[in-house]
Design an enzyme around this catalytic site. Structure first.
Site, PDB file in Angstrom:
ATOM      1  N   ALA A 124     -18.441  43.564 -25.781  1.00 37.41           N
ATOM      2  CA  ALA A 124     -18.402  42.347 -26.589  1.00 37.41           C
ATOM      3  C   ALA A 124     -19.473  41.387 -26.082  1.00 37.41           C
ATOM      4  O   ALA A 124     -19.961  41.508 -24.964  1.00 37.41           O
ATOM      5  CB  ALA A 124     -17.026  41.695 -26.496  1.00 37.41           C
ATOM      6  N   GLU A 143     -13.363  45.364 -18.234  1.00 37.64           N
ATOM      7  CA  GLU A 143     -12.922  43.978 -18.383  1.00 37.64           C
ATOM      8  C   GLU A 143     -12.368  43.350 -17.104  1.00 37.64           C
ATOM      9  O   GLU A 143     -12.581  42.158 -16.843  1.00 37.64           O
ATOM     10  CB  GLU A 143     -11.874  43.886 -19.511  1.00 37.64           C
ATOM     11  N   GLY A 156     -15.292  46.467 -25.614  1.00 42.21           N
ATOM     12  CA  GLY A 156     -15.023  46.463 -27.047  1.00 42.21           C
ATOM     13  C   GLY A 156     -15.649  47.629 -27.775  1.00 42.21           C
ATOM     14  O   GLY A 156     -15.163  48.041 -28.831  1.00 42.21           O
TER      15      GLY A 156
END
Length: 260
Positions: free
Chosen positions: A66, A135, A112
């Site tokens: 992302a 993440e 993502g």
């Protein structure tokens, strides 16, 4: 369809979506997520489109993650809404699409990007692909379905390891774990995806849509997948595709499904 960050091509029942942000390694930002939603929604409504392939531009990345710059300063409430809206308009949306979606993973599929690939109905990868959910190295967790879909595909223990270490695995490791179905060279990636798509397109699109719903319902809390299967199986008997498929079988010829 004209978009800023994605390219869409259609030919003979096959649509290919290419995420086209090569300078950003095809990272998902707000605009790209919205464009993908609109593209998938339009293609799913087009009865001429039987299969969708999604890939990334270039030879380095499917989607490298992302766009962190967009949410680095979000509040708790904004972070929660980011995940909820993203899941609703793209990741859950793709998973429940009635048109089969194949992810052709060319290069990095991280964060993502891997979550988008996992939302597709299945995945093929090039041998240079690297996959992971990094993440926790940023102080956050996967928010686009990663903690839910990864265990479904590779098992709880392997998923826990991948999430906790924030590590990457190779395409071959991903295949061994069940995360991808096939691994091939970068040059042969799209031809392989197209070959699989051509096999899918020979079959009843109505029955395939019913099968997608039945399989997905097995993983939904409070939903009995067996009941969905029974209902969808029965519904197939009222379709023109069922009449054509059974007639063709009895007449010993190839079916010509109307998709109704």
């Amino acid at each position: 369809m004209n978009f800023e960050n994605i390219l869409v091509e259609e030919s003979n029942g096959l649509a290919t979506i290419t995420i086209n942000r090569p300078k950003k390694l095809n990272a998902l930002n707000k605009v790209t997520i919205e464009e993908l939603h609109n593209a998938f929604k339009t293609l799913d409504a087009d009865t001429n489109v039987k299969v969708i392939i999604i890939t990334g531009s270039g030879d380095k990345a499917f989607v490298a993650g992302a766009d962190i710059s967009e949410f680095a300063h979000f509040s708790v409430e904004e972070g929660g809404m980011l995940a909820r809206k993203g899941q609703e308009i793209l990741f859950d949306f793709v998973e429940n699409l009635s048109t089969p979606v194949i992810a052709a993973v060319n290069g990095f599929a991280l964060g993502g990007g891997l979550e988008l690939a996992m939302a597709c109905h299945f995945r093929v990868a090039s041998d240079n692909a690297k996959m992971g959910l990094p993440e926790v190295s940023l102080g956050v967790i996967p928010g686009y379905g990663g903690t839910q879909r990864l265990p479904q595909l590779v098992g709880k223990g392997k998923a826990m390891e991948l999430v906790m270490t924030a590590g990457m695995i190779s395409a071959d490791e991903a295949k061994e774990a069940g995360l991808v179905n096939h691994v091939t060279s970068l040059e042969e990636l799209l031809p392989l995806a197209e070959k699989i798509a051509s096999k899918i397109m020979r079959n009843s699109s109505v029955a395939i849509a019913a099968a997608i719903k039945a399989v997905n319902d097995n993983f939904k809390d409070g939903t009995n997948g067996f009941e969905t299967e029974i209902k969808e199986f029965g519904s197939c008997f009222g379709t023109e595709d069922f009449k054509e498929g059974t007639t063709a079988f009895l007449e010993k010829r190839k079916p010509n499904f109307p998709g109704k």
